[in-house]
Design a protein around this motif. Structure first.
Motif, mmCIF file in Angstrom:
data_model
loop_
_atom_site.group_PDB
_atom_site.id
_atom_site.type_symbol
_atom_site.label_atom_id
_atom_site.label_comp_id
_atom_site.label_asym_id
_atom_site.label_seq_id
_atom_site.Cartn_x
_atom_site.Cartn_y
_atom_site.Cartn_z
ATOM 1 N N GLY A 8 51.347 35.246 71.212
ATOM 2 C CA GLY A 8 51.773 35.973 70.013
ATOM 3 C C GLY A 8 53.111 35.536 69.463
ATOM 4 N N SER A 30 51.317 37.452 75.309
ATOM 5 C CA SER A 30 52.437 36.625 75.762
ATOM 6 C C SER A 30 53.381 36.343 74.605
ATOM 7 C CB SER A 30 51.915 35.298 76.323
ATOM 8 O OG SER A 30 53.017 34.483 76.685
ATOM 9 N N ARG A 34 61.939 35.063 72.041
ATOM 10 C CA ARG A 34 62.967 34.581 71.107
ATOM 11 C C ARG A 34 63.760 35.720 70.462
ATOM 12 N NH1 ARG A 34 61.727 30.421 73.309
ATOM 13 N NH2 ARG A 34 60.535 28.702 72.398
ATOM 14 N N PHE A 50 55.642 29.332 80.078
ATOM 15 C CA PHE A 50 54.760 29.213 81.251
ATOM 16 C C PHE A 50 55.144 28.011 82.106
ATOM 17 C CE2 PHE A 50 52.266 31.325 77.977
ATOM 18 C CZ PHE A 50 51.697 32.375 78.670
ATOM 19 N N GLY A 51 55.934 27.093 81.509
ATOM 20 C CA GLY A 51 56.213 25.832 82.197
ATOM 21 C C GLY A 51 55.218 24.759 81.762
ATOM 22 N N GLY A 52 55.098 24.576 80.463
ATOM 23 C CA GLY A 52 54.233 23.522 79.933
ATOM 24 C C GLY A 52 52.747 23.838 80.093
ATOM 25 N N HIS A 73 52.961 31.211 65.633
ATOM 26 C CA HIS A 73 53.380 30.782 64.297
ATOM 27 C C HIS A 73 52.927 29.329 64.057
ATOM 28 C CE1 HIS A 73 56.316 29.665 61.158
ATOM 29 N NE2 HIS A 73 56.346 30.963 60.886
ATOM 30 N N ALA A 76 54.933 26.725 65.665
ATOM 31 C CA ALA A 76 55.062 26.707 67.132
ATOM 32 C C ALA A 76 54.066 25.679 67.684
ATOM 33 C CB ALA A 76 54.822 28.099 67.702
ATOM 34 N N GLN A 78 54.298 23.155 69.809
ATOM 35 C CA GLN A 78 54.259 22.803 71.235
ATOM 36 C C GLN A 78 53.374 23.789 71.996
ATOM 37 O OE1 GLN A 78 55.624 19.970 72.641
ATOM 38 N NE2 GLN A 78 54.274 20.664 74.285
ATOM 39 N N MET A 79 53.567 25.081 71.701
ATOM 40 C CA MET A 79 52.753 26.097 72.383
ATOM 41 C C MET A 79 51.274 25.885 72.078
ATOM 42 S SD MET A 79 53.091 28.661 74.453
ATOM 43 C CE MET A 79 51.611 28.239 75.323
ATOM 44 N N LYS A 195 59.930 27.080 55.386
ATOM 45 C CA LYS A 195 58.789 26.459 56.072
ATOM 46 C C LYS A 195 57.519 27.011 55.438
ATOM 47 C CE LYS A 195 60.875 26.675 60.673
ATOM 48 N NZ LYS A 195 60.810 27.447 61.917
#
Ligand SMILES: NC(=O)c1ccc[n+]([C@@H]2O[C@H](COP(=O)([O-])OP(=O)(O)OC[C@H]3O[C@@H](n4cnc5c(N)ncnc54)[C@H](OP(=O)(O)O)[C@@H]3O)[C@@H](O)[C@H]2O)c1
Length: 249
Positions: A8, A30, A34, A50-52, A73, A76, A78-79, A195
């Protein structure tokens, strides 16, 4: 009974969390952690990375998660990449709950740029009053253009702003057209940097810029992994209840 993980940090995720809780689905939410005081949530919530992709895969396995919903978002990235990788590794179903991007309308004066670095480069011009609506995490990059007076709007009051001439409004969306018109007028804003988040919660500043004839430096979305995707929280509920997705892939 499904045991979904909801990634989320967005209004859409909070709306879906309410639907999941209302339906009595044993979902977990989760958040990245931030914001200092995230809005209260109706689901059991874990906070922090979570550690990647490997860490996420371990969590999904240990918690016996059956489905992953990526409602993060659109910036986001990478997530979202980690979620796609972990779900592929475990062969778990993944669905993104996303927002359609904004599109320029007839009167819009957008200059589109592909990323933050290009937005910074595009600001290499004489001093102006700029509404820098990019969130807290990328402010540092704009220190390369210190000549501008920046108006910031952040969820939490910042401890230090790396911009020599700036002021900050602390506020949490959704925002209204009337409110953002008043904000831009009060600050004598000459340019909006945003953005392309999409969705209704943050579009007011874009509509206000349109109404005031102001230019917008619009940062395009990063590339996200290929995954099943819907903009409709009800479609997520159907996906959890039936094999028949009814969502675009
Ligand atoms: N980027 C934006 O403009 C923006 C705007 C509004 C809200 N948000 C929300 O703020 C969060 C962070 O955004 P970001 O741009 O920093 O993301 P990001 O760059 O894609 O993520 C960086 C790292 O933060 C952790 N993370 C991100 N979202 C998480 C979540 N929901 N639960 C647990 N860990 C998470 C992950 O750490 P690990 O690798 O350690 O797992 C991820 O690799 C997201 O949840 C997003 O929905 C972002």
């Amino acid at each position: 009974m499904p045991r979904p993980l909801l990634l989320g940090g967005t209004t859409e995720a909070s709306a879906l969390a309410a639907l999941l809780a209302g339906a009595g689905i044993a979902a977990r939410l989760s958040l990245a952690g931030r914001t200092k005081a995230p809005a209260a949530q109706p689901l059991p919530t874990r906070i922090g990375g979570f550690g990647g992709a490997e860490g996420l895969a371990r969590y999904l396995h240990d918690q016996r998660i059956t489905h992953v919903i990526d409602a993060t978002h659109p910036f986001a990235a990478q997530m979202s990449r980690n979620a796609a990788q972990a779900c592929a590794a475990l062969n778990l179903p993944l669905l993104a709950l996303s927002r359609a991007p904004w599109h320029a309308q007839a009167w819009d004066r957008w200059q589109r740029v592909p990323d933050i670095a290009s937005a910074v480069a595009a600001l290499d011009r004489p001093a102006a009053r700029v509404f820098l609506a990019v969130g807290r995490m990328h402010l540092e990059a704009f220190a390369a253009q210190p000549q501008h007076h920046y108006l910031l709007r952040l969820v939490d009051a910042p401890e230090a702003v790396p911009l020599p001439r700036s002021e900050c409004v602390v506020a949490r969306g959704p925002f209204t057209l009337a409110g953002d018109l008043a904000l831009l007028r009060a600050h004598g804003t000459e340019l909006v940097v945003a953005k392309n988040a999409g969705g209704p919660g943050a579009v007011a500043k874009i509509a206000a810029a349109r109404q005031l004839g102001l230019p917008v430096l619009m940062i395009d979305r990063p590339t996200l992994p290929d995954r099943a995707e819907t903009h409709d929280p009800q479609a997520v509920m159907r996906w959890l209840g039936h094999a028949d997705l009814g969502v675009k892939t």
